[in-house]
Design a protein around this motif. Structure first.
Motif, PDB file in Angstrom:
ATOM      1  N   LYS A  73      -5.055  -8.565  -0.824  1.00  9.54           N
ATOM      2  CA  LYS A  73      -5.644  -7.448  -1.558  1.00  9.54           C
ATOM      3  C   LYS A  73      -6.542  -6.601  -0.637  1.00  9.54           C
ATOM      4  O   LYS A  73      -6.446  -5.379  -0.608  1.00  9.54           O
ATOM      5  CB  LYS A  73      -6.477  -7.998  -2.724  1.00  9.54           C
ATOM      6  CG  LYS A  73      -6.204  -7.274  -4.031  1.00  9.54           C
ATOM      7  CD  LYS A  73      -7.051  -7.830  -5.154  1.00  9.54           C
ATOM      8  CE  LYS A  73      -6.527  -9.168  -5.669  1.00  9.54           C
ATOM      9  NZ  LYS A  73      -7.331  -9.776  -6.706  1.00  9.54           N
TER      10      LYS A  73
ATOM     11  N   GLY B  70      -8.686   2.794  -2.010  1.00  6.90           N
ATOM     12  CA  GLY B  70      -8.812   1.922  -0.842  1.00  6.90           C
ATOM     13  C   GLY B  70     -10.244   1.694  -0.433  1.00  6.90           C
ATOM     14  O   GLY B  70     -11.183   2.166  -1.050  1.00  6.90           O
ATOM     15  N   TRP B  71     -10.377   1.009   0.636  1.00  4.27           N
ATOM     16  CA  TRP B  71     -11.663   0.503   1.089  1.00  4.27           C
ATOM     17  C   TRP B  71     -12.194   1.456   2.142  1.00  4.27           C
ATOM     18  O   TRP B  71     -11.774   1.419   3.293  1.00  4.27           O
ATOM     19  CB  TRP B  71     -11.431  -0.902   1.641  1.00  4.27           C
ATOM     20  CG  TRP B  71     -12.637  -1.641   1.997  1.00  4.27           C
ATOM     21  CD1 TRP B  71     -13.920  -1.410   1.593  1.00  4.27           C
ATOM     22  CD2 TRP B  71     -12.703  -2.787   2.855  1.00  4.27           C
ATOM     23  NE1 TRP B  71     -14.767  -2.331   2.140  1.00  4.27           N
ATOM     24  CE2 TRP B  71     -14.054  -3.184   2.900  1.00  4.27           C
ATOM     25  CE3 TRP B  71     -11.763  -3.529   3.569  1.00  4.27           C
ATOM     26  CZ2 TRP B  71     -14.467  -4.278   3.654  1.00  4.27           C
ATOM     27  CZ3 TRP B  71     -12.171  -4.612   4.305  1.00  4.27           C
ATOM     28  CH2 TRP B  71     -13.515  -4.995   4.348  1.00  4.27           C
TER      29      TRP B  71
ATOM     30  N   ASP C 243      -4.624   1.372   2.373  1.00  2.00           N
ATOM     31  CA  ASP C 243      -4.816   2.490   1.431  1.00  2.00           C
ATOM     32  C   ASP C 243      -5.784   3.521   1.996  1.00  2.00           C
ATOM     33  O   ASP C 243      -5.668   4.710   1.714  1.00  2.00           O
ATOM     34  CB  ASP C 243      -5.425   1.980   0.111  1.00  2.00           C
ATOM     35  CG  ASP C 243      -4.411   1.261  -0.760  1.00  2.00           C
ATOM     36  OD1 ASP C 243      -3.209   1.338  -0.464  1.00  2.00           O
ATOM     37  OD2 ASP C 243      -4.841   0.615  -1.735  1.00  2.00           O
TER      38      ASP C 243
ATOM     39  N   ARG D 116      -4.214   4.937  -4.724  1.00  7.14           N
ATOM     40  CA  ARG D 116      -5.460   4.175  -4.853  1.00  7.14           C
ATOM     41  C   ARG D 116      -6.420   4.639  -3.757  1.00  7.14           C
ATOM     42  O   ARG D 116      -6.015   5.125  -2.713  1.00  7.14           O
ATOM     43  CB  ARG D 116      -5.182   2.681  -4.726  1.00  7.14           C
ATOM     44  CG  ARG D 116      -4.609   2.043  -5.973  1.00  7.14           C
ATOM     45  CD  ARG D 116      -4.494   0.546  -5.761  1.00  7.14           C
ATOM     46  NE  ARG D 116      -3.849   0.300  -4.480  1.00  7.14           N
ATOM     47  CZ  ARG D 116      -2.540   0.255  -4.302  1.00  7.14           C
ATOM     48  NH1 ARG D 116      -1.740   0.414  -5.322  1.00  7.14           N
ATOM     49  NH2 ARG D 116      -2.033   0.044  -3.110  1.00  7.14           N
TER      50      ARG D 116
ATOM     51  N   ARG E 228      -4.487  -4.718   1.906  1.00  5.77           N
ATOM     52  CA  ARG E 228      -3.816  -3.580   1.268  1.00  5.77           C
ATOM     53  C   ARG E 228      -4.804  -2.427   1.111  1.00  5.77           C
ATOM     54  O   ARG E 228      -4.471  -1.276   1.369  1.00  5.77           O
ATOM     55  CB  ARG E 228      -3.269  -3.995  -0.103  1.00  5.77           C
ATOM     56  CG  ARG E 228      -2.474  -2.880  -0.786  1.00  5.77           C
ATOM     57  CD  ARG E 228      -2.307  -3.128  -2.273  1.00  5.77           C
ATOM     58  NE  ARG E 228      -3.607  -3.199  -2.936  1.00  5.77           N
ATOM     59  CZ  ARG E 228      -3.789  -3.558  -4.196  1.00  5.77           C
ATOM     60  NH1 ARG E 228      -2.762  -3.886  -4.948  1.00  5.77           N
ATOM     61  NH2 ARG E 228      -5.007  -3.610  -4.728  1.00  5.77           N
ATOM     62  N   ASP E 229      -6.031  -2.747   0.701  1.00  2.01           N
ATOM     63  CA  ASP E 229      -7.050  -1.703   0.543  1.00  2.01           C
ATOM     64  C   ASP E 229      -7.325  -1.014   1.871  1.00  2.01           C
ATOM     65  O   ASP E 229      -7.596   0.184   1.910  1.00  2.01           O
ATOM     66  CB  ASP E 229      -8.353  -2.307  -0.004  1.00  2.01           C
ATOM     67  CG  ASP E 229      -8.201  -2.775  -1.439  1.00  2.01           C
ATOM     68  OD1 ASP E 229      -7.168  -2.427  -2.054  1.00  2.01           O
ATOM     69  OD2 ASP E 229      -9.082  -3.487  -1.927  1.00  2.01           O
ATOM     70  N   GLU E 230      -7.279  -1.770   2.952  1.00  2.00           N
ATOM     71  CA  GLU E 230      -7.514  -1.156   4.266  1.00  2.00           C
ATOM     72  C   GLU E 230      -6.400  -0.176   4.618  1.00  2.00           C
ATOM     73  O   GLU E 230      -6.651   0.886   5.169  1.00  2.00           O
ATOM     74  CB  GLU E 230      -7.626  -2.234   5.347  1.00  2.00           C
ATOM     75  CG  GLU E 230      -8.915  -3.027   5.257  1.00  2.00           C
ATOM     76  CD  GLU E 230      -9.107  -3.933   6.461  1.00  2.00           C
ATOM     77  OE1 GLU E 230      -9.542  -3.444   7.513  1.00  2.00           O
ATOM     78  OE2 GLU E 230      -8.795  -5.128   6.358  1.00  2.00           O
TER      79      GLU E 230
ATOM     80  N   SER F 271       0.837  -1.203   0.000  1.00  2.72           N
ATOM     81  CA  SER F 271       0.000   0.000   0.000  1.00  2.72           C
ATOM     82  C   SER F 271       0.872   1.253   0.000  1.00  2.72           C
ATOM     83  O   SER F 271       0.675   2.166  -0.801  1.00  2.72           O
ATOM     84  CB  SER F 271      -0.908  -0.012   1.231  1.00  2.72           C
ATOM     85  OG  SER F 271      -1.442   1.277   1.469  1.00  2.72           O
TER      86      SER F 271
END
Ligand SMILES: [Zn+2]
Ligand SMILES: [Zn+2]
Length: 248
Positions: A50, A68-69, A57, A66, A53-55, A16
């Motif tokens: 994945k 992210g979530w 982000d 990006r 990583r979004d968390e 991230s």
């Protein structure tokens, strides 16, 4: 995400925070190649890495481009882990991530390569541990495996995990010599290396000298689910500080 894979969480933070720079530093060309290969090596579904990583982000301090979530506030573990991991430089965390990912297969070595090798024919666990903890980590350590071949022991994992814990013991959670600004913690193979020949990061725990001696004296069993050491079924010691062992 209710489950926690500590090693994958570190790797997710790294991907991230540094994105393609991280992907390339690990020797991959694309993000998906990195995610697939790492997930395979660390033993978890691709989705986990994945999503985590979004968390990372989605954290307000994230440097990721990006989005992210952002459906919900980040869980405490993600926030705390990011704060801890930001203390390390890019080079430091790259080496830590490599130590977490790499799985070593026995590669036979030619003993005539170098005259300066430390060659261990029969691996006595105590002698071996004193070599990995107290000898020059850049010296080549060659050990005889169960199959009778020799292999180069990768000491960098031990070095990187000690750096990851910044002098703290995984059992007592403290750096016993913090006031001297140094690191005297030691690496211990949970399943003795002389028997298991397992030098993957999930078989290595970082301990202060007292807890290390205690573990050798009591020879407790380790439960990788609960992260506890037990004698005759009774838990006697708990891992209180963990950035890399929990994988479920
Ligand atoms: Zn300790
Ligand atoms: Zn040990």
């Amino acid at each position: 995400m209710n489950t926690t894979n500590r090693a994958l969480s570190i790797i997710a933070f790294y991907l991230s925070e540094y994105d393609m720079k991280a992907v390339n530093a690990l020797g991959f060309q694309t993000r998906s190649e990195a995610i697939n290969s790492i997930s395979h090596n660390v033993g978890n579904g691709n989705n986990y890495l994945k999503l985590r990583r979004d968390e990372f982000d989605a954290l307000p301090e994230s440097s990721s481009s990006r989005k992210g979530w952002r459906n919900r506030p980040p869980i405490r573990e993600v926030v705390e882990m990011a704060a801890y991991l930001r203390q390390f430089s890019f080079d430091e965390i790259t080496d830590i991530v490599k130590a977490l990912i790499e799985h070593e297969d026995s590669i036979p070595v030619n003993l005539t390569d170098s005259q300066n090798d430390s060659v261990l024919d029969t691996v006595d666990e105590n002698e071996f541990e004193s070599l990995i903890n107290f000898s020059d980590p850049t010296a080549r350590l060659v050990v005889k495996t169960e199959t009778g071949t020799y292999r180069v022991y990768n000491q960098s994992k031990v070095v990187q995990l000690k750096i990851l814990y910044r002098g703290c013991c995984q059992i007592c959670g403290i750096n016993p010599v913090a006031q001297f600004n140094t690191n005297i913690c030691e690496a211990h193979h949970i399943l003795p290396f002389s028997e298991s020949q397992n030098n993957d990061s999930n078989n290595i725990i970082i301990l202060c000298p007292n807890h290390h001696r205690l573990i050798h004296k009591l020879k407790p069993d380790f439960d990788p689910e609960k992260l506890t050491f037990s004698v005759k079924g009774k838990d006697i010691l708990h891992v209180v500080l963990d950035y890399h062992l929990r994988r479920n």
